[in-house]
Enzyme design. Structure first.
Site, PDB file in Angstrom:
ATOM      1  N   LYS A  52     -32.182  10.444 -18.905  1.00  0.00           N
ATOM      2  CA  LYS A  52     -33.107   9.323 -18.688  1.00  0.00           C
ATOM      3  C   LYS A  52     -34.395   9.476 -19.496  1.00  0.00           C
ATOM      4  O   LYS A  52     -35.026   8.488 -19.892  1.00  0.00           O
ATOM      5  CB  LYS A  52     -33.429   9.183 -17.196  1.00  0.00           C
ATOM      6  N   GLY A 143     -19.082  21.897  -9.108  1.00  0.00           N
ATOM      7  CA  GLY A 143     -19.386  20.868 -10.106  1.00  0.00           C
ATOM      8  C   GLY A 143     -18.212  20.501 -11.002  1.00  0.00           C
ATOM      9  O   GLY A 143     -17.043  20.705 -10.657  1.00  0.00           O
ATOM     10  N   GLY A 269     -15.096  12.024 -20.301  1.00  0.00           N
ATOM     11  CA  GLY A 269     -14.832  12.300 -18.897  1.00  0.00           C
ATOM     12  C   GLY A 269     -15.083  13.762 -18.554  1.00  0.00           C
ATOM     13  O   GLY A 269     -15.204  14.610 -19.447  1.00  0.00           O
ATOM     14  N   HIS A 443     -40.734 -16.337  -7.025  1.00  0.00           N
ATOM     15  CA  HIS A 443     -40.527 -17.048  -8.282  1.00  0.00           C
ATOM     16  C   HIS A 443     -41.589 -16.635  -9.282  1.00  0.00           C
ATOM     17  O   HIS A 443     -42.756 -16.544  -8.894  1.00  0.00           O
ATOM     18  CB  HIS A 443     -40.615 -18.566  -8.029  1.00  0.00           C
TER      19      HIS A 443
HETATM   20  C1  LIG Z   1     -25.288  13.561 -18.943  1.00  0.00           C
HETATM   21  C2  LIG Z   1     -25.182  13.264 -17.467  1.00  0.00           C
HETATM   22  C3  LIG Z   1     -25.992  12.299 -16.914  1.00  0.00           C
HETATM   23  C4  LIG Z   1     -25.904  12.019 -15.548  1.00  0.00           C
HETATM   24  N1  LIG Z   1     -26.715  11.042 -15.049  1.00  0.00           N
HETATM   25  C5  LIG Z   1     -26.623  10.744 -13.736  1.00  0.00           C
HETATM   26  C6  LIG Z   1     -27.464   9.741 -13.189  1.00  0.00           C
HETATM   27  O1  LIG Z   1     -28.281   9.135 -13.883  1.00  0.00           O
HETATM   28  N2  LIG Z   1     -27.349   9.468 -11.877  1.00  0.00           N
HETATM   29  C7  LIG Z   1     -26.434  10.108 -11.077  1.00  0.00           C
HETATM   30  O2  LIG Z   1     -26.348   9.797  -9.887  1.00  0.00           O
HETATM   31  N3  LIG Z   1     -25.627  11.074 -11.577  1.00  0.00           N
HETATM   32  C8  LIG Z   1     -25.712  11.396 -12.881  1.00  0.00           C
HETATM   33  N4  LIG Z   1     -24.922  12.382 -13.384  1.00  0.00           N
HETATM   34  C9  LIG Z   1     -23.991  13.079 -12.476  1.00  0.00           C
HETATM   35  C10 LIG Z   1     -24.720  14.193 -11.671  1.00  0.00           C
HETATM   36  O3  LIG Z   1     -25.457  14.994 -12.566  1.00  0.00           O
HETATM   37  C11 LIG Z   1     -23.683  15.030 -10.915  1.00  0.00           C
HETATM   38  O4  LIG Z   1     -22.945  14.176 -10.065  1.00  0.00           O
HETATM   39  C12 LIG Z   1     -24.325  16.129 -10.073  1.00  0.00           C
HETATM   40  O5  LIG Z   1     -25.215  16.876 -10.835  1.00  0.00           O
HETATM   41  C13 LIG Z   1     -23.241  17.034  -9.481  1.00  0.00           C
HETATM   42  O6  LIG Z   1     -23.802  18.056  -8.708  1.00  0.00           O
HETATM   43  P1  LIG Z   1     -22.902  19.274  -8.222  1.00  0.00           P
HETATM   44  O7  LIG Z   1     -23.740  20.077  -7.279  1.00  0.00           O
HETATM   45  O8  LIG Z   1     -21.596  18.799  -7.760  1.00  0.00           O
HETATM   46  O9  LIG Z   1     -22.625  20.137  -9.519  1.00  0.00           O
HETATM   47  P2  LIG Z   1     -23.597  21.054 -10.415  1.00  0.00           P
HETATM   48  O10 LIG Z   1     -25.029  20.672 -10.316  1.00  0.00           O
HETATM   49  O11 LIG Z   1     -22.972  21.098 -11.760  1.00  0.00           O
HETATM   50  O12 LIG Z   1     -23.480  22.493  -9.724  1.00  0.00           O
HETATM   51  C14 LIG Z   1     -22.332  23.291  -9.814  1.00  0.00           C
HETATM   52  C15 LIG Z   1     -22.780  24.740  -9.964  1.00  0.00           C
HETATM   53  O13 LIG Z   1     -21.681  25.605  -9.701  1.00  0.00           O
HETATM   54  C16 LIG Z   1     -21.761  26.717 -10.574  1.00  0.00           C
HETATM   55  N5  LIG Z   1     -20.416  27.295 -10.622  1.00  0.00           N
HETATM   56  C17 LIG Z   1     -19.281  26.734 -11.118  1.00  0.00           C
HETATM   57  N6  LIG Z   1     -18.223  27.544 -10.907  1.00  0.00           N
HETATM   58  C18 LIG Z   1     -18.697  28.654 -10.259  1.00  0.00           C
HETATM   59  C19 LIG Z   1     -18.091  29.826  -9.755  1.00  0.00           C
HETATM   60  N7  LIG Z   1     -16.770  30.041  -9.830  1.00  0.00           N
HETATM   61  N8  LIG Z   1     -18.871  30.766  -9.167  1.00  0.00           N
HETATM   62  C20 LIG Z   1     -20.213  30.556  -9.046  1.00  0.00           C
HETATM   63  N9  LIG Z   1     -20.839  29.447  -9.483  1.00  0.00           N
HETATM   64  C21 LIG Z   1     -20.090  28.498 -10.080  1.00  0.00           C
HETATM   65  C22 LIG Z   1     -22.249  26.111 -11.876  1.00  0.00           C
HETATM   66  O14 LIG Z   1     -22.830  27.103 -12.711  1.00  0.00           O
HETATM   67  C23 LIG Z   1     -23.270  25.080 -11.377  1.00  0.00           C
HETATM   68  O15 LIG Z   1     -24.568  25.617 -11.300  1.00  0.00           O
HETATM   69  C24 LIG Z   1     -25.000  12.723 -14.729  1.00  0.00           C
HETATM   70  C25 LIG Z   1     -24.189  13.731 -15.280  1.00  0.00           C
HETATM   71  C26 LIG Z   1     -24.283  14.003 -16.636  1.00  0.00           C
HETATM   72  C27 LIG Z   1     -23.424  15.090 -17.212  1.00  0.00           C
HETATM   73  N1  LIG Z   2     -26.008   6.814 -14.732  1.00  0.00           N
HETATM   74  C1  LIG Z   2     -25.189   7.612 -14.067  1.00  0.00           C
HETATM   75  O1  LIG Z   2     -25.067   7.551 -12.850  1.00  0.00           O
HETATM   76  C2  LIG Z   2     -24.383   8.630 -14.801  1.00  0.00           C
HETATM   77  C3  LIG Z   2     -24.728   8.960 -16.101  1.00  0.00           C
HETATM   78  C4  LIG Z   2     -23.930   9.861 -16.769  1.00  0.00           C
HETATM   79  C5  LIG Z   2     -22.855  10.447 -16.127  1.00  0.00           C
HETATM   80  N2  LIG Z   2     -22.549  10.125 -14.860  1.00  0.00           N
HETATM   81  C6  LIG Z   2     -21.334  10.709 -14.204  1.00  0.00           C
HETATM   82  O2  LIG Z   2     -20.599  11.496 -15.127  1.00  0.00           O
HETATM   83  C7  LIG Z   2     -19.228  11.097 -15.093  1.00  0.00           C
HETATM   84  C8  LIG Z   2     -18.558  11.391 -16.404  1.00  0.00           C
HETATM   85  O3  LIG Z   2     -19.015  10.490 -17.416  1.00  0.00           O
HETATM   86  P1  LIG Z   2     -18.187  10.255 -18.752  1.00  0.00           P
HETATM   87  O4  LIG Z   2     -18.874   9.167 -19.512  1.00  0.00           O
HETATM   88  O5  LIG Z   2     -17.928  11.545 -19.428  1.00  0.00           O
HETATM   89  O6  LIG Z   2     -16.768   9.783 -18.222  1.00  0.00           O
HETATM   90  P2  LIG Z   2     -16.152   8.335 -17.983  1.00  0.00           P
HETATM   91  O7  LIG Z   2     -14.906   8.567 -17.238  1.00  0.00           O
HETATM   92  O8  LIG Z   2     -17.173   7.406 -17.454  1.00  0.00           O
HETATM   93  O9  LIG Z   2     -15.783   7.798 -19.464  1.00  0.00           O
HETATM   94  C9  LIG Z   2     -14.905   8.459 -20.316  1.00  0.00           C
HETATM   95  C10 LIG Z   2     -14.511   7.490 -21.433  1.00  0.00           C
HETATM   96  O10 LIG Z   2     -13.850   8.228 -22.442  1.00  0.00           O
HETATM   97  C11 LIG Z   2     -12.688   7.512 -22.861  1.00  0.00           C
HETATM   98  N3  LIG Z   2     -11.749   8.512 -23.385  1.00  0.00           N
HETATM   99  C12 LIG Z   2     -11.096   9.482 -22.697  1.00  0.00           C
HETATM  100  N4  LIG Z   2     -10.386  10.244 -23.545  1.00  0.00           N
HETATM  101  C13 LIG Z   2     -10.586   9.762 -24.788  1.00  0.00           C
HETATM  102  C14 LIG Z   2     -10.124  10.131 -26.082  1.00  0.00           C
HETATM  103  N5  LIG Z   2      -9.309  11.161 -26.259  1.00  0.00           N
HETATM  104  N6  LIG Z   2     -10.543   9.395 -27.135  1.00  0.00           N
HETATM  105  C15 LIG Z   2     -11.374   8.350 -26.961  1.00  0.00           C
HETATM  106  N7  LIG Z   2     -11.851   7.947 -25.772  1.00  0.00           N
HETATM  107  C16 LIG Z   2     -11.461   8.649 -24.691  1.00  0.00           C
HETATM  108  C17 LIG Z   2     -12.218   6.789 -21.611  1.00  0.00           C
HETATM  109  O11 LIG Z   2     -11.444   5.658 -21.956  1.00  0.00           O
HETATM  110  C18 LIG Z   2     -13.557   6.397 -20.977  1.00  0.00           C
HETATM  111  O12 LIG Z   2     -14.034   5.170 -21.462  1.00  0.00           O
HETATM  112  C19 LIG Z   2     -19.278   9.626 -14.715  1.00  0.00           C
HETATM  113  O13 LIG Z   2     -18.082   9.207 -14.104  1.00  0.00           O
HETATM  114  C20 LIG Z   2     -20.434   9.575 -13.762  1.00  0.00           C
HETATM  115  O14 LIG Z   2     -19.982   9.800 -12.457  1.00  0.00           O
HETATM  116  C21 LIG Z   2     -23.299   9.215 -14.188  1.00  0.00           C
END
Ligand SMILES: Cc1cc2nc3c(=O)[nH]c(=O)nc-3n(C[C@H](O)[C@H](O)[C@H](O)COP(=O)(O)OP(=O)(O)OC[C@H]3O[C@@H](n4cnc5c(N)ncnc54)[C@H](O)[C@@H]3O)c2cc1C
Ligand SMILES: NC(=O)c1ccc[n+]([C@@H]2O[C@H](COP(=O)([O-])OP(=O)(O)OC[C@H]3O[C@@H](n4cnc5c(N)ncnc54)[C@H](O)[C@@H]3O)[C@@H](O)[C@H]2O)c1
Length: 479
Positions: A52, A143, A269, A443
């Site tokens: 963001k 995660g 994904g 409005h």
């Molecule tokens: C680029 C991006 C943008 C996003 N933007 C948004 C957004 O705008 N709004 C929103 O709602 N969501 C967003 N998300 C999704 C959101 O970040 C995740 O849903 C959330 O952080 C998940 O939290 P979690 O606790 O499940 O996992 P995590 O925060 O990933 O925590 C998992 C932890 O487990 C640890 N771990 C893994 N395996 C082991 C193991 N075997 N032993 C010990 N530790 C381990 C990892 O090191 C990690 O610290 C975004 C995700 C990404 C990637």
């Molecule tokens: N604003 C938010 O809340 C936010 C922001 C970022 C991420 N996230 C979370 O992270 C998750 C993962 O996001 P993401 O964008 O990685 O996954 P996604 O599932 O949203 O999108 C993956 C895209 O990749 C395409 N794809 C898959 N394999 C491919 C290939 N081999 N070649 C070309 N295209 C291919 C799929 O058709 C799909 O459109 C989201 O589902 C969401 O829950 C949330």
């Protein structure tokens, strides 16, 4: 090997794990939080927050580039300083991470263990080969991790994921974003607006996870008007070539293309982090992908003193859901075996692109078409949207044909992050579209567009009700 004993062991100190830890501690019993990577959470370090921040910089650049449309001219050249952009992204991000680190540092040392945990049995974990943890209950909160598509595997540092973008100290010149889901679209548009030459490629026609065909078509047209969007394209090869990566792909017309990029950003994904957890050593029932069977309402793995929370359960990989999951799993682990089914919030997801995309309630393709009435508004001519020159997008609302109860919505347009909240709150309150229309509308605001869509749905629902009454009358008269 060191032996430890605890009431509840939590694997992963992300949002879900931290939330589970707090719930267990509130219950007054012992908790051990095991983290295999850096503390700070995915959300703060490499997810929600830095993405963001990058988008905020891109919004500033875009607003400046569009100011001419209001008659406001910036004389001279608009300049994006990549070093400054990335410095702000990283320093603000580090500030957010700092708050998480402060809370982790505030925990008793005996409650924390560093290392990668894996199951030895239902109640025993081994951590990095140095410690064995015997736990009454275990919460898995590990995660998810990004997929790298096959053609890009083994190509080294030129193939990157979201984590790598936020480590940049400057902006690159050319990037191929593979995947136009949520991450690809958010980061791809932001980079393009900051002056990076971006191609966004997806194998299907989908964008941003939208499901309603009308909203999808509208959003697709908006993004295609601004970005180099290659939908329905297939990557056929990739190789490293002089400080660059050369990618061959076939576009939707069947034309073969070869382009060079500084980086390929894989945004195709994310997979739940279950591999390497040793779940096969437990009595959990695993599917072919190694995912354990669990109860979505309690987050308990079927029949085991083990719970699964956050992205790793694959249900709804969003921040607020991870926090709720952690709370539910932590409470149930603490109370085990007296566990409860949790009440979930209304489904809500938002994509921070321009236009913003959002979904509320059941997915469009999960609704029964004959039981639903739809209303819509096109933002092309909506008053407030035109005033601010953000008149692009479509909002569709869905209501139950019989009762008029609001069921959900899908949307692309301006300020959808706020509109989606109003609609999600209405859904959770179980309001009908008529009750929603009885609320105040100021409005001129974007919400007047929402009213247009709700009015259409209310009208259709009334007509459906009248049709039903007529059918009943006819049936009675013909007896
Ligand atoms: C680029 C991006 C943008 C996003 N933007 C948004 C957004 O705008 N709004 C929103 O709602 N969501 C967003 N998300 C999704 C959101 O970040 C995740 O849903 C959330 O952080 C998940 O939290 P979690 O606790 O499940 O996992 P995590 O925060 O990933 O925590 C998992 C932890 O487990 C640890 N771990 C893994 N395996 C082991 C193991 N075997 N032993 C010990 N530790 C381990 C990892 O090191 C990690 O610290 C975004 C995700 C990404 C990637
Ligand atoms: N604003 C938010 O809340 C936010 C922001 C970022 C991420 N996230 C979370 O992270 C998750 C993962 O996001 P993401 O964008 O990685 O996954 P996604 O599932 O949203 O999108 C993956 C895209 O990749 C395409 N794809 C898959 N394999 C491919 C290939 N081999 N070649 C070309 N295209 C291919 C799929 O058709 C799909 O459109 C989201 O589902 C969401 O829950 C949330």
């Amino acid at each position: 090997m060191k032996q430890l004993e605890t009431d509840v062991a939590i694997i992963g100190a992300g949002t879900a794990g931290l939330s589970a830890y707090r719930a267990v501690k509130r219950a007054g019993i012992r908790a051990l939080l095991i983290e295999g990577g850096p503390y700070g959470t995915t959300c703060a370090r490499v997810g929600c927050m830095p993405s963001k921040l990058l988008i905020a910089a891109a919004d500033a650049a875009h607003a400046a580039s569009q100011a001419g449309g209001f008659g406001v001219h910036i004389d001279g050249r608009l300049r994006v300083d990549g070093v400054q952009v990335m410095a702000r992204v990283r320093s603000e991000r580090d500030r957010f991470v700092g708050f998480v680190l402060d809370s982790v540092h505030g925990m008793p040392e005996d409650d924390k263990l560093s290392g990668h945990a894996c199951f030895v049995s239902d109640n025993v974990l081994q951590v990095d080969g140095h410690t064995e943890v015997h736990a009454g209950r275990i919460v898995i909160a590990t995660g998810s991790a990004p997929n790298i598509p096959d053609p890009f595997k083994g190509l080294g540092e030129r193939v990157i994921v979201n984590d790598d973008v936020f480590a940049w100290t400057d902006l690159p010149a050319r990037v191929l974003v593979v995947g136009t889901g949520i991450i690809g679209l958010e980061l791809g548009q932001a980079l393009a607006r900051l002056g990076v030459r971006v191609t966004l490629l997806n194998r299907s026609e989908g964008v941003g996870g939208l499901r309603d065909p009308a909203v999808l078509a509208n959003a697709r047209a908006a993004f295609a008007g601004e970005l180099d969007l290659q939908l329905g394209a297939q990557v056929t090869g990739a190789r490293l070539a002089d400080e660059a990566i050369e990618v061959q792909y076939r576009d939707s017309q069947g034309e073969e293309k070869t382009e060079r990029y500084d980086y390929v950003l894989a945004a195709t994904g994310r997979r739940p982090n279950v591999a390497g957890l040793g779940l096969e050593k437990t009595t959990a029932r695993l599917d072919e992908r190694g995912m354990p069977a669990y109860d979505a309402a309690t987050l308990q793995l079927c029949g085991l003193p083990v719970f699964i929370a956050g992205d790793v359960n694959g249900a709804s990989p969003l921040l607020h859901e991870a926090a709720d999951d952690g709370h539910i799993a932590g409470n149930n682990a603490a109370a085990y075996p007296d566990i409860v089914k949790a009440r979930r919030r209304a489904p809500l997801s938002i994509v921070f692109t321009d236009p913003q995309l959002a979904r509320v309630g059941k997915r469009y393709d999960a609704l029964a078409p004959q039981a639903v009435v739809c209303g819509e508004v096109d933002f092309a001519n909506q008053g407030r949207a035109r005033i601010i020159r953000k008149n692009q997008g479509l909002l569709r609302v869905y209501a139950d044909r019989g009762s008029g109860r609001f069921l959900g919505a899908e949307m692309a347009g301006p300020a959808m992050e706020h509109v989606a909240h109003l609609l999600a709150w209405s859904l959770q309150q179980e309001l009908t579209v008529q009750q929603m229309l009885d609320m105040p509308f100021y409005h001129p605001v974007i919400e007047e567009g929402v009213r247009t869509a709700l009015r259409m749905a209310a009208k259709k629902q009334m007509e459906a009700e009248l049709d039903y009454v007529r059918e009943c009358e006819q049936a009675v008269n013909s007896e």
